[in-house]
Design a protein around this motif. Structure first.
Motif, PDB file in Angstrom:
ATOM      1  N   ARG A  48       0.841  -1.197   0.000  1.00  0.00           N
ATOM      2  CA  ARG A  48       0.000   0.000   0.000  1.00  0.00           C
ATOM      3  C   ARG A  48       0.863   1.229   0.000  1.00  0.00           C
ATOM      4  O   ARG A  48       1.698   1.406   0.880  1.00  0.00           O
ATOM      5  CB  ARG A  48      -0.890  -0.010   1.241  1.00  0.00           C
ATOM      6  N   MET A 134       4.615  19.422  10.396  1.00  0.00           N
ATOM      7  CA  MET A 134       3.504  18.470  10.535  1.00  0.00           C
ATOM      8  C   MET A 134       3.469  17.896  11.946  1.00  0.00           C
ATOM      9  O   MET A 134       2.404  17.632  12.500  1.00  0.00           O
ATOM     10  CB  MET A 134       3.638  17.337   9.524  1.00  0.00           C
ATOM     11  N   THR A 137       2.062  20.603  14.412  1.00  0.00           N
ATOM     12  CA  THR A 137       0.644  20.916  14.216  1.00  0.00           C
ATOM     13  C   THR A 137      -0.214  19.654  14.341  1.00  0.00           C
ATOM     14  O   THR A 137      -1.364  19.637  13.914  1.00  0.00           O
ATOM     15  CB  THR A 137       0.389  21.567  12.846  1.00  0.00           C
ATOM     16  N   GLU A 138       0.342  18.601  14.897  1.00  0.00           N
ATOM     17  CA  GLU A 138      -0.358  17.343  15.196  1.00  0.00           C
ATOM     18  C   GLU A 138      -0.816  16.586  13.963  1.00  0.00           C
ATOM     19  O   GLU A 138      -1.607  15.646  14.066  1.00  0.00           O
ATOM     20  CB  GLU A 138      -1.578  17.597  16.111  1.00  0.00           C
ATOM     21  N   GLN A 139      -0.301  16.961  12.771  1.00  0.00           N
ATOM     22  CA  GLN A 139      -0.726  16.217  11.583  1.00  0.00           C
ATOM     23  C   GLN A 139      -0.227  14.779  11.609  1.00  0.00           C
ATOM     24  O   GLN A 139      -0.865  13.879  11.061  1.00  0.00           O
ATOM     25  CB  GLN A 139      -0.225  16.916  10.316  1.00  0.00           C
ATOM     26  N   ALA A 142      -2.611  12.869  13.601  1.00  0.00           N
ATOM     27  CA  ALA A 142      -3.829  12.638  12.826  1.00  0.00           C
ATOM     28  C   ALA A 142      -3.631  11.472  11.861  1.00  0.00           C
ATOM     29  O   ALA A 142      -4.525  10.644  11.682  1.00  0.00           O
ATOM     30  CB  ALA A 142      -4.218  13.901  12.062  1.00  0.00           C
ATOM     31  N   MET A 145      -3.937   8.345  13.774  1.00  0.00           N
ATOM     32  CA  MET A 145      -5.325   8.028  14.112  1.00  0.00           C
ATOM     33  C   MET A 145      -6.055   7.379  12.942  1.00  0.00           C
ATOM     34  O   MET A 145      -7.044   6.693  13.126  1.00  0.00           O
ATOM     35  CB  MET A 145      -6.085   9.286  14.542  1.00  0.00           C
ATOM     36  N   SER A 146      -5.566   7.621  11.706  1.00  0.00           N
ATOM     37  CA  SER A 146      -6.189   6.973  10.554  1.00  0.00           C
ATOM     38  C   SER A 146      -5.482   5.658  10.223  1.00  0.00           C
ATOM     39  O   SER A 146      -5.652   5.128   9.131  1.00  0.00           O
ATOM     40  CB  SER A 146      -6.148   7.889   9.332  1.00  0.00           C
ATOM     41  N   VAL A 148      -2.271   5.197   9.756  1.00  0.00           N
ATOM     42  CA  VAL A 148      -1.163   5.364   8.813  1.00  0.00           C
ATOM     43  C   VAL A 148       0.117   5.587   9.612  1.00  0.00           C
ATOM     44  O   VAL A 148       0.131   6.380  10.550  1.00  0.00           O
ATOM     45  CB  VAL A 148      -1.412   6.584   7.904  1.00  0.00           C
TER      46      VAL A 148
ATOM     47  N   MET B  89     -10.950  11.815  16.051  1.00  0.00           N
ATOM     48  CA  MET B  89     -10.325  12.808  16.926  1.00  0.00           C
ATOM     49  C   MET B  89     -10.221  14.163  16.242  1.00  0.00           C
ATOM     50  O   MET B  89      -9.773  14.259  15.099  1.00  0.00           O
ATOM     51  CB  MET B  89      -8.935  12.326  17.339  1.00  0.00           C
ATOM     52  N   PHE B  91      -8.224  17.580  16.604  1.00  0.00           N
ATOM     53  CA  PHE B  91      -7.023  18.027  17.286  1.00  0.00           C
ATOM     54  C   PHE B  91      -7.097  19.509  17.611  1.00  0.00           C
ATOM     55  O   PHE B  91      -7.788  20.280  16.934  1.00  0.00           O
ATOM     56  CB  PHE B  91      -5.795  17.745  16.426  1.00  0.00           C
ATOM     57  N   ASN B  93      -4.937  21.876  17.207  1.00  0.00           N
ATOM     58  CA  ASN B  93      -4.515  22.754  16.106  1.00  0.00           C
ATOM     59  C   ASN B  93      -5.124  22.303  14.784  1.00  0.00           C
ATOM     60  O   ASN B  93      -4.500  22.433  13.746  1.00  0.00           O
ATOM     61  CB  ASN B  93      -2.995  22.765  15.981  1.00  0.00           C
ATOM     62  N   ALA B  95      -4.943  20.121  12.859  1.00  0.00           N
ATOM     63  CA  ALA B  95      -4.156  19.044  12.233  1.00  0.00           C
ATOM     64  C   ALA B  95      -4.695  18.663  10.868  1.00  0.00           C
ATOM     65  O   ALA B  95      -4.647  17.508  10.481  1.00  0.00           O
ATOM     66  CB  ALA B  95      -4.075  17.818  13.145  1.00  0.00           C
ATOM     67  N   LEU B  96      -5.202  19.639  10.129  1.00  0.00           N
ATOM     68  CA  LEU B  96      -5.589  19.347   8.742  1.00  0.00           C
ATOM     69  C   LEU B  96      -4.311  19.202   7.926  1.00  0.00           C
ATOM     70  O   LEU B  96      -3.356  19.956   8.110  1.00  0.00           O
ATOM     71  CB  LEU B  96      -6.445  20.483   8.173  1.00  0.00           C
ATOM     72  N   TYR B  97      -4.294  18.199   7.029  1.00  0.00           N
ATOM     73  CA  TYR B  97      -3.100  18.001   6.208  1.00  0.00           C
ATOM     74  C   TYR B  97      -3.000  19.146   5.217  1.00  0.00           C
ATOM     75  O   TYR B  97      -3.891  19.336   4.388  1.00  0.00           O
ATOM     76  CB  TYR B  97      -3.183  16.678   5.445  1.00  0.00           C
ATOM     77  N   ASP B  98      -1.879  19.893   5.270  1.00  0.00           N
ATOM     78  CA  ASP B  98      -1.836  21.072   4.408  1.00  0.00           C
ATOM     79  C   ASP B  98      -1.547  20.734   2.947  1.00  0.00           C
ATOM     80  O   ASP B  98      -1.611  21.592   2.095  1.00  0.00           O
ATOM     81  CB  ASP B  98      -0.884  22.157   4.934  1.00  0.00           C
ATOM     82  N   PHE B  99      -1.241  19.446   2.673  1.00  0.00           N
ATOM     83  CA  PHE B  99      -0.996  19.070   1.278  1.00  0.00           C
ATOM     84  C   PHE B  99      -2.250  18.501   0.616  1.00  0.00           C
ATOM     85  O   PHE B  99      -2.214  18.112  -0.535  1.00  0.00           O
ATOM     86  CB  PHE B  99       0.158  18.060   1.190  1.00  0.00           C
ATOM     87  N   LEU B 100      -3.370  18.419   1.354  1.00  0.00           N
ATOM     88  CA  LEU B 100      -4.605  17.890   0.778  1.00  0.00           C
ATOM     89  C   LEU B 100      -5.691  18.964   0.808  1.00  0.00           C
ATOM     90  O   LEU B 100      -5.684  19.848   1.667  1.00  0.00           O
ATOM     91  CB  LEU B 100      -5.095  16.680   1.582  1.00  0.00           C
ATOM     92  N   PHE B 108      -9.972  11.347   4.044  1.00  0.00           N
ATOM     93  CA  PHE B 108      -8.733  10.593   4.295  1.00  0.00           C
ATOM     94  C   PHE B 108      -8.942   9.311   5.104  1.00  0.00           C
ATOM     95  O   PHE B 108      -8.454   8.245   4.714  1.00  0.00           O
ATOM     96  CB  PHE B 108      -7.705  11.506   4.976  1.00  0.00           C
ATOM     97  N   PRO B 109      -9.684   9.371   6.236  1.00  0.00           N
ATOM     98  CA  PRO B 109      -9.856   8.139   7.009  1.00  0.00           C
ATOM     99  C   PRO B 109     -10.523   7.032   6.199  1.00  0.00           C
ATOM    100  O   PRO B 109     -10.183   5.857   6.356  1.00  0.00           O
ATOM    101  CB  PRO B 109     -10.743   8.563   8.184  1.00  0.00           C
ATOM    102  N   GLN B 112      -8.032   5.589   3.650  1.00  0.00           N
ATOM    103  CA  GLN B 112      -7.026   4.729   4.268  1.00  0.00           C
ATOM    104  C   GLN B 112      -7.554   3.341   4.569  1.00  0.00           C
ATOM    105  O   GLN B 112      -6.794   2.414   4.736  1.00  0.00           O
ATOM    106  CB  GLN B 112      -6.485   5.374   5.548  1.00  0.00           C
ATOM    107  N   ARG B 156     -13.834  15.523   9.569  1.00  0.00           N
ATOM    108  CA  ARG B 156     -12.890  14.417   9.396  1.00  0.00           C
ATOM    109  C   ARG B 156     -12.963  13.441  10.568  1.00  0.00           C
ATOM    110  O   ARG B 156     -12.849  12.230  10.394  1.00  0.00           O
ATOM    111  CB  ARG B 156     -11.454  14.958   9.257  1.00  0.00           C
TER     112      ARG B 156
END
Lengths: 273, 253, 258
Positions: A48, A134, A137-139, A142, A145-146, A148, B89, B91, B93, B95-100, B108-109, B112, B156
């Motif tokens: 994957r 990342m 900022t807790e990415q 996150a 949590m998914s 990954v 969850m 977060f 801050n 915690a949004l992915y800034d590349f998406l 995303f969940p 995945q 999310r």
């Protein structure tokens, strides 16, 4: 509470950094193992992998460093050749050997190593800044949590892309350096291009050594930078710290790897290298 | 997968130490399935850390963590993955992915766990409409305001119909109107899904409109737990002072 | 069309570079103006010198040592071929003093001190501390930037002088261990072939490198936008700009002084 004795304080002064260094070494090792496992998990058949990530990283690490590498290696090639010609004409008085020796050095060392130094600066700082921000900022949490693994998702594609592109850019950078050197020797010292561009001294083992170095630098840079990024704490100071540490750490990794491989090759082949 | 007990989250004498400092000490608590629980307390009391322990993001130094009756203490990331798939969850801050894009973040969940893009798109659209972000699918997180980011984060956190949702500061930094909207949204979500909800907030009044029960965390310890209705008359003087905002009282610092 | 898009990107990139070069030039002007008449916060300068020196000495020493050793290893096949061990010190020492020493030490200094300075100023900028200074009628250029620029300039020069010596020592150690040239031969080779001109050639480069690193790191620090992400990007931009400046300056100084 009594004041700690001098011995105790000295032990602490030595012990604490030593402990921190040992812990950092272990963490760096864990990142390396994690990345290798992540590469196998992601890029084995049927594994994957994030779609398009490898291609994007090849572009970000490779294409976007091309101008930087070309400019820096071109200038350093001119300077090196200029200095070399000055010295050769002073000490030996014969410039016919300059080109062949230069090519041997560019192929087995200067091309990959200077490219590696430049990429440690650009790519190392880039990866650490990205992963560090990342992290704070807790990415990364996150992602976890998914379900990954951040190392698989972020570092594995960067690792593969960095190895491929460091090799490719070393070839390009080396060629530019050699060409710029030849131009300088011709324009400033009147060396005949035919004498200069003579590949007779370059053996397959020089090329193997150069490519091996490039591959090792390419592997080391994302691992060191990723390790620094993953350690980022706090906010903008943390990211700044991580980026700084990544530049120094990956630049030094390049120098150390260069030294180890150069000495190893010299031992293997002796004066025949 | 249904556990042997009716408890969604169970912490048993949990302590967390980082770099030699005790950040959480002796926390024992159980939260029933379907409950709505708020966590309050002064800054740096360990509230965010507590929810991260519940999510398995930070391993407890001592003690046990049980989720749905299953002891997950010390599990590897890979083993935790199916457990986390049932937890959403939000977060602190965002915690949004800034590349998406927003749609990429919210979906995303689902992506995945192997759902196909065609199946994800309608769900994302529904969820974004529910949180009031219809039309923002293709924006990047950097183009959103703070309140929009919170709502995208909530979308999310809840898209995969989790059994447990953890909200870390769902309204920090938002204006009063947006705050009310966010709590309305949380309430509507809870009514629809019946999922266990745990929310950390410094905004006690707002939080109390959503939760039934409040936990007060103070200096890394669980100091008080009681129903929302009687919070202002809590026997613990520290809780009363914190809730009322009085300057005089037993709270330190 | 692909060609059109590439051209647009290229143009945008060129404009960005022009803006950065212009910004650095303006900052240079402001720093110079703040130095005339030379009113300087001496304590702040000393504090910065101390901090930067402490921070970068270990990595610079280590880099210099390896750089010296590397040059010996690279010249070994050539030396072996000519059978002239007396040339080993010449080749390594010459490369170290004039080029490799100042460049590698400069790059390391940029990574350690320059990047750190960008991160620090960047954090101050995003947390609005610079505006705080202005509100107190304190000129951030005079108070924050000038001492840092001077300190970096002085410290890199000093470190390069020290690093040169360490690199020569490294060359001697590696020559002894790897290709078995004894200390005395190496010393004689250094003493006979290296001139003060070689040494000064490198040192004058380090002065220019120091100025370039200092100015670009301060510029990218005070122009940070957008929180933690912005600080990371600024550090990245600062080290890249410093690396390019080092290579360009190296070229121009080499030709100008030939």
């Amino acid at each position: 509470m009594t004041r700690p004795s001098l011995v105790e304080r000295a032990a602490r002064a030595v012990g604490r950094p030593a402990l921190a260094a040992a812990r950092a070494t272990r963490d760096l090792w864990l990142v390396l193992v994690g990345v290798l496992a992540g590469v196998i998990r992601s890029y084995r058949p049927g594994g994957r992998r994030p779609p398009g990530a490898l291609l994007e990283q090849l572009y970000v690490i490779g294409n976007r460093s091309l101008v930087f590498v070309a400019v820096t290696l071109g200038f350093i090639g001119m300077v090196m050749m200029y200095q070399a010609c000055l010295q050769f004409s002073r000490a030996i008085g014969d410039l016919s050997q300059v080109g062949v020796q230069f090519l041997r050095l560019v192929v087995s060392d200067f091309g990959p190593t200077l490219t590696g130094m430049m990429l440690a600066t650009r790519v190392g700082a880039g990866i650490a800044a990205e992963i560090g921000s990342m992290k704070v900022t807790e990415q990364l949490d996150a992602l976890r949590m998914s379900g990954v693994l951040p190392i698989d998702y972020l570092l594995a594609p960067r690792f593969v892309a960095s190895i491929v592109m460091t090799i490719a850019l070393s070839l390009v950078g080396g060629a530019i350096m050699y060409g710029a050197g030849g131009l300088t020797a011709h324009l400033s010292f009147g060396v005949n291009p035919r004498t200069f561009f003579d590949p007779s001294l370059v053996l397959p083992r020089h090329l193997v050594l150069g490519l091996l170095k490039a591959a090792c630098y390419g592997a080391a840079i994302p691992v060191v930078a990723g390790f620094c990024g993953l350690r980022a704490r706090g906010s903008s100071e943390g990211v700044g710290w991580a980026t700084t540490a990544a530049v120094v750490g990956s630049s030094f990794a390049v120098i150390a790897i260069d030294f180890a491989l150069s000495v190893g090759a010299l031992w293997l082949y002796g004066g025949e290298l | 997968m249904s556990g042997p007990t009716e408890l969604a989250v169970e912490l048993d004498d949990v302590g967390v130490e980082l770099g030699g400092a005790a950040l959480l000490t002796g926390v024992t608590l159980a939260i029933a399935r379907g409950a709505r629980v708020g966590i309050i307390g002064p800054a740096a009391a360990g509230k965010s850390l507590l929810v991260k322990v519940m999510a398995g993001l930070i391993p407890p130094t001592t003690g046990r963590l049980r989720l749905d009756g299953v002891d997950v203490t010390g599990w590897t990331e890979a083993r935790l993955a199916p457990v986390r798939a049932r937890i959403g969850m939000l977060f602190q801050n965002y915690a949004l992915y800034d590349f998406l894009t927003v749609a990429g973040n919210v979906g995303f969940p689902l992506a995945q766990r192997g759902e196909l893009p065609d199946a994800i798109a309608p769900k994302v659209r529904d969820r974004l409409r529910a949180v009031g972000l219809a039309g923002s699918e293709d924006k990047l997180p950097s183009q959103l305001s703070g309140g929009m980011k919170k709502r995208a984060g909530i979308a999310r956190a809840t898209i995969a119909a989790p059994d447990l949702v953890l909200y870390d500061e769902p309204t920090a930094g938002l204006d009063p109107v947006t705050t009310s909207k966010v709590y309305d949204l949380l309430r509507a979500d809870h009514d629809a899904s019946g999922a266990t909800a745990i929310a950390v907030s410094s905004d006690v009044a707002g939080l109390c409109t959503f939760v039934d029960e409040v936990i007060f965390v103070y200096q890394g310890r669980l100091a008080y737990r009681g129903p929302t209705a009687t919070l202002a008359e809590a026997p613990d003087a520290r809780v009363r002072q914190f809730v009322s905002g009085a300057l005089d009282g037993p709270l330190v610092g | 069309m692909l060609g059109e898009r590439t051209l647009t990107q290229l143009g945008a990139r060129a404009l960005a570079v022009a803006r950065e070069v212009g910004g650095i030039a303006i900052l240079t002007g402001q720093v110079v103006r703040a130095l005339v008449p030379p009113r300087l916060d001496g304590r702040e300068l000393v504090r910065n010198l101390h901090r930067m020196g402490n921070r970068s000495l270990p990595i610079v020493a280590l880099t210099a040592f390896f750089a010296g050793g590397l040059m010996v290893v690279q010249s070994a096949p050539f030396v072996n071929r000519l059978g002239a061990t007396s040339l080993a010190g010449w080749a390594a020492g010459y490369a170290v003093l004039r080029e490799i020493g100042p460049i590698l030490i400069g790059l390391m200094f940029s990574g350690r001190v320059g990047a750190n300075n960008t991160a620090e100023l960047g954090t101050m900028t995003v947390t609005e501390q610079l505006d705080g200074l202005r509100a107190l009628a304190i000129d951030p250029i005079r108070y924050l930037i000038v001492p840092r620029v001077l300190a970096m300039l002085i410290m890199l020069t000093a470190l390069t002088i020290l690093g040169d010596l360490i690199a020569l020592a490294g060359a001697a150690v590696v020559a002894k261990l790897v290709i078995d040239i004894d200390w005395r031969t190496m010393y004689a080779s250094f003493a006979d072939n290296l001139t003060p001109t070689d040494f000064l050639h490198g040192v004058q480069k380090s002065v220019a490198f120091g100025a370039a690193i200092a100015l670009s790191s301060c510029y990218f620090g005070v122009t940070v936008r957008g929180g933690a992400v912005g600080v990371g990007r600024a550090v990245n931009a600062a080290v890249v700009a410093a690396a390019v400046s080092i290579m360009l300056l190296d070229f121009f100084i080499t030709y100008a002084t030939a």
